[in-house]
Design a protein around this motif. Structure first.
Motif, mmCIF file in Angstrom:
data_model
loop_
_atom_site.group_PDB
_atom_site.id
_atom_site.type_symbol
_atom_site.label_atom_id
_atom_site.label_comp_id
_atom_site.label_asym_id
_atom_site.label_seq_id
_atom_site.Cartn_x
_atom_site.Cartn_y
_atom_site.Cartn_z
ATOM 1 N N LEU A 391 -11.475 -2.292 -4.244
ATOM 2 C CA LEU A 391 -10.069 -2.423 -4.640
ATOM 3 C C LEU A 391 -9.289 -1.176 -4.239
ATOM 4 C CD1 LEU A 391 -10.504 -4.090 -8.135
ATOM 5 C CD2 LEU A 391 -9.304 -5.092 -6.172
ATOM 6 N N HIS A 392 -9.876 -0.031 -4.506
ATOM 7 C CA HIS A 392 -9.227 1.238 -4.153
ATOM 8 C C HIS A 392 -8.911 1.272 -2.655
ATOM 9 C CE1 HIS A 392 -8.403 5.351 -5.601
ATOM 10 N NE2 HIS A 392 -8.567 5.677 -4.337
ATOM 11 N N ALA A 393 -9.895 0.814 -1.866
ATOM 12 C CA ALA A 393 -9.712 0.854 -0.407
ATOM 13 C C ALA A 393 -8.692 -0.163 0.066
ATOM 14 C CB ALA A 393 -11.054 0.598 0.276
ATOM 15 N N THR A 394 -8.501 -1.259 -0.704
ATOM 16 C CA THR A 394 -7.606 -2.312 -0.206
ATOM 17 C C THR A 394 -6.213 -2.243 -0.818
ATOM 18 O OG1 THR A 394 -8.432 -3.874 -1.857
ATOM 19 C CG2 THR A 394 -9.519 -3.900 0.277
ATOM 20 N N ASP A 395 -5.995 -1.378 -1.812
ATOM 21 C CA ASP A 395 -4.658 -1.270 -2.403
ATOM 22 C C ASP A 395 -3.624 -0.930 -1.339
ATOM 23 O OD1 ASP A 395 -5.278 -1.890 -5.008
ATOM 24 O OD2 ASP A 395 -5.711 0.175 -5.578
ATOM 25 N N ALA A 396 -3.993 0.015 -0.479
ATOM 26 C CA ALA A 396 -3.057 0.460 0.552
ATOM 27 C C ALA A 396 -2.670 -0.729 1.440
ATOM 28 C CB ALA A 396 -3.692 1.571 1.381
ATOM 29 N N GLN A 397 -3.701 -1.533 1.726
ATOM 30 C CA GLN A 397 -3.483 -2.707 2.566
ATOM 31 C C GLN A 397 -2.567 -3.721 1.854
ATOM 32 O OE1 GLN A 397 -7.102 -4.784 2.783
ATOM 33 N NE2 GLN A 397 -6.406 -6.259 4.328
ATOM 34 N N ALA A 398 -2.820 -3.920 0.557
ATOM 35 C CA ALA A 398 -1.989 -4.847 -0.225
ATOM 36 C C ALA A 398 -0.526 -4.432 -0.140
ATOM 37 C CB ALA A 398 -2.450 -4.871 -1.684
ATOM 38 N N LEU A 399 -0.296 -3.110 -0.258
ATOM 39 C CA LEU A 399 1.084 -2.627 -0.221
ATOM 40 C C LEU A 399 1.708 -2.811 1.141
ATOM 41 C CD1 LEU A 399 1.164 0.557 -2.382
ATOM 42 C CD2 LEU A 399 1.737 -1.788 -2.946
ATOM 43 N N SER A 400 0.926 -2.517 2.200
ATOM 44 C CA SER A 400 1.539 -2.632 3.525
ATOM 45 C C SER A 400 1.850 -4.097 3.815
ATOM 46 C CB SER A 400 0.658 -2.006 4.609
ATOM 47 O OG SER A 400 -0.600 -2.624 4.622
ATOM 48 N N MET A 401 1.000 -5.024 3.296
ATOM 49 C CA MET A 401 1.311 -6.441 3.465
ATOM 50 C C MET A 401 2.590 -6.807 2.723
ATOM 51 S SD MET A 401 -2.378 -8.297 3.129
ATOM 52 C CE MET A 401 -1.613 -9.922 3.078
ATOM 53 N N SER A 402 2.699 -6.306 1.471
ATOM 54 C CA SER A 402 3.899 -6.631 0.703
ATOM 55 C C SER A 402 5.132 -6.064 1.381
ATOM 56 C CB SER A 402 3.837 -6.037 -0.707
ATOM 57 O OG SER A 402 2.543 -5.944 -1.171
ATOM 58 N N GLN A 403 4.978 -4.807 1.899
ATOM 59 C CA GLN A 403 6.139 -4.182 2.539
ATOM 60 C C GLN A 403 6.553 -4.986 3.760
ATOM 61 O OE1 GLN A 403 4.978 -0.082 3.014
ATOM 62 N NE2 GLN A 403 5.939 0.468 1.073
ATOM 63 N N ALA A 404 5.533 -5.438 4.528
ATOM 64 C CA ALA A 404 5.848 -6.233 5.714
ATOM 65 C C ALA A 404 6.583 -7.513 5.304
ATOM 66 C CB ALA A 404 4.560 -6.580 6.457
ATOM 67 N N SER A 405 6.091 -8.161 4.187
ATOM 68 C CA SER A 405 6.722 -9.413 3.796
ATOM 69 C C SER A 405 8.116 -9.165 3.227
ATOM 70 C CB SER A 405 5.831 -10.182 2.804
ATOM 71 O OG SER A 405 5.737 -9.462 1.600
ATOM 72 N N SER A 406 8.330 -8.008 2.555
ATOM 73 C CA SER A 406 9.659 -7.762 2.012
ATOM 74 C C SER A 406 10.646 -7.382 3.114
ATOM 75 C CB SER A 406 9.618 -6.689 0.916
ATOM 76 O OG SER A 406 9.278 -5.441 1.463
ATOM 77 N N VAL A 407 10.113 -6.830 4.218
ATOM 78 C CA VAL A 407 10.975 -6.500 5.357
ATOM 79 C C VAL A 407 11.368 -7.776 6.096
ATOM 80 C CG1 VAL A 407 10.968 -5.447 7.661
ATOM 81 C CG2 VAL A 407 10.183 -4.131 5.688
#
Lengths: 408, 408
Positions: A391-407
């Motif tokens: 989870l720790h390793a994938t949090d960053a990925q979760a955020l970048s996905m969310s940021q991409a979708s919010s953009v």
């Protein structure tokens, strides 16, 4: 391209909020700000974004404030369904699969007896593919997505390249397993030494929080170790550091499973104890290289009940362990050495000889003030650690996905 | 109180400029900017301030530009007279004092034969007081001030508390020496393990720059070690990490100077080699516990000339060293193990047995790709490292003094 500094700190603050919620459970926004040194305006804005992305949810506090004054604070918490991770623990003759939710809780666990030493690298890949696919088919509908996989392996792994270099559970070497699983399941794959997963769980316990330099020794079929330096697992140049089981007690001594002689493991592991016992006792027949938990409990009980031959065997194991730990004290001078693993069942029969050996080996100035303690074994600990690390390793990925979708 | 961020970055940039000038010698302002990622306006402003404070000087380039075009660039360099540091190396029966200037160059060096084991803690303090006072009286008039003292000691020290915990050169323990010297000389005092001073010099060499995880083993009267993890000396919980000499080769084996048995040092140090040789040869009488360099060279030469008894002794030392290094590979998996110290004179007579022992002890996967090399010994290396570390530690102080004076 590096993010501009305000975006970087927004990103770091968002990660901090997610991790605080995972560690602490439901927290009021005002406390999230205080715990992470973030302004309340920023917490409000971050939590609005996380709510919109479905990563967190709101819930009212269960009881009104004790003072009766003021409006009860609304708590936010991670949405456990936002994602899941799968941890697979690979050890001799057993594979355990565990599914963890986005809040870090275990949602499903299964064990499979597998003759791991008979597998080829392709067999292992096929087996993992099949087991992960099955568990995903059963469990994944509860979650928005599979965020990552952690493979926790006994032995030497390169986390960086995702390669199993050498495991006592496997007869092949140098298998680049992570890339293949990542391609198959379209998620990030973390390859970890099992002892590092366990150390990450133990290091988070309040009892050990004052121990930045922590050594965890895992007794069992083999003997593993994790060294945390300032709280971070020390891996060495290519991932083969902390191989305590193959440090030496007696040059040219007892034969080890690695093929060399005199390793600590050749005296203090389950197979070594069982092998030594079979010279003295008429033991029920079985696979002496892989004694069962029941067989090991029988041996341990005999030592604790005062059987002189068994006492001598456990004392010699304790002496080997003690000389090995003396080297750890001389070389790492850690705050704490924690002894755990399934083999800790026999620790009471070893520990007097172990302490005696440490005192015999080291003058007081090198013995230092390191605490040496044992810790009850929980067979799910490896997977709990693997889930937390994935989870720790994938949090960053979760955020970048969310940021991409919010953009977009 | 924390400085506002612009002051912090100004401060960090100023430190970076000073350290670049110390590492590289005279540098043009434009290159100082490029090397440190600082704008030319900031470099101009920082160098103006350092010039005004007398910490740097300007000098014209020695030759015109080869192209003949453009104005030759003016170089700036550290003012060597801006400050000096004194490094004292304390080892068995010898004290070395070295004065280094602000640019890191050695300006003076002296050796004193001292029966260190006969000293009390008070005697040592008095002796250091006297020697440092004398060297300051002779040398300090060349410098604006004494910035700091580094005491490099064989054995276990706590750099944090400034305490010599245990040294084979001294018969007392737990002496809080740094505070007393700091009070006497009104400057910062750094207490370091001698092997860490040497490792800091070696780690800076271009040959080893790709080795962030570096182990340096010092052979000599005793056996010392420094472990750099990501380039930083690993000290452990209270400074007694990396005591390779007292890790074990043979439980219950040869008697070590520490009083315990079977340490690597009890086989591969000068005193151990000399003791083993005296059982076989009629050696000239002398202090067998502290053989001289000449005596050790005679023994080594006999081994290299093919004397069978001496060959056996050096081979056994090599085997002990090899088993010890095998543990280092299994536990630290470093990029490089460098063997140095005065005892490296005998390395050619040990190394075949050493490599054989490493291969004997470890399977290829744990042997890994660690380079194992020896490195010629330079008896001034400890003090060179001590001067560099003392300057590094006092740069921050130099700047805060300058800032205070520029504010007042």
């Amino acid at each position: 391209m590096a993010l501009p500094s305000t975006d970087t700190s927004r990103y770091d603050n968002t990660l901090a909020v997610i991790r605080t919620l995972r560690d602490q459970g439901p927290v009021a926004r005002v406390d999230l700000g205080a715990l992470n040194g973030i302004s309340s305006a920023t917490v409000t804005s971050i939590s609005a974004e996380l709510l919109q992305q479905g990563l967190i949810t709101e819930r009212p506090p269960e009881t009104p404030r004790p003072s009766g004054r003021g409006r009860p604070k609304t708590l936010v918490e991670l949405n456990p369904q936002a994602a899941c991770v799968v941890c697979i623990k690979l050890s001799i003759n057993e594979i355990q699969l565990v599914v963890g939710d986005f809040s870090g809780q275990v949602r499903h666990s299964e064990h499979h007896a597998v003759t791991t030493l008979a597998l080829s690298a392709d067999d292992l890949e096929t087996l993992l593919d099949e087991k992960i696919s099955t568990v995903c088919a059963q469990q994944l509908n509860e979650f928005q997505r599979l965020a990552g996989i952690c493979l926790a392996v006994q032995g030497v792994v390169s986390s960086q390249s995702g390669t199993i270099i050498w495991s006592p559970a496997l007869s092949f070497r140098n298998a680049p397993i992570s890339a293949r699983l990542a391609e198959r399941f379209h998620c990030s794959v973390l390859l970890e030494n099992d002892a590092n997963c366990i150390a990450s769980v133990l290091a988070a316990k309040p009892d050990y929080k004052d121990c930045p330099n922590l050594v965890v020794i895992m007794l069992g079929y083999g003997i593993g170790m994790s060294v945390l330096i300032n709280g971070v697992p020390y891996l060495g140049a290519n991932g083969s550091a902390a191989e305590f089981g193959h440090s030496k007690y007696q040059p040219g001594g007892a034969l080890c499973a690695c093929g060399r002689r005199g390793c600590i493991e050749a005296y203090a592991s389950d197979y070594a104890l069982y092998r030594a016992a079979s010279d003295h006792l008429a033991l029920p027949s079985g696979d002496s290289a892989h004694p069962s938990e029941q067989q090991m409990q029988t041996l341990t009980q005999q030592a604790l009940n005062g059987d002189p031959a068994m006492q001598r065997i456990y004392a010699e194991a304790g002496r080997a362990l003690g000389y090995g730990i003396a080297n750890i004290l001389a070389l790492f001078n850690p705050d704490l050495v924690l002894i755990t693993g399934s083999g800790v069942r026999g620790f009471d029969a070893m520990q007097a000889a172990m302490h005696h050996a440490i005192d015999d080996a080291l003058v007081a100035e090198l013995r230092g003030t390191t605490r040496i303690e044992s810790c009850a074994w929980d067979r799910d600990m490896t997977c709990m650690g693997g889930i937390a690390m994935a989870l720790h390793a994938t949090d960053a990925q979760a955020l970048s996905m969310s940021q991409a979708s919010s953009v977009s």
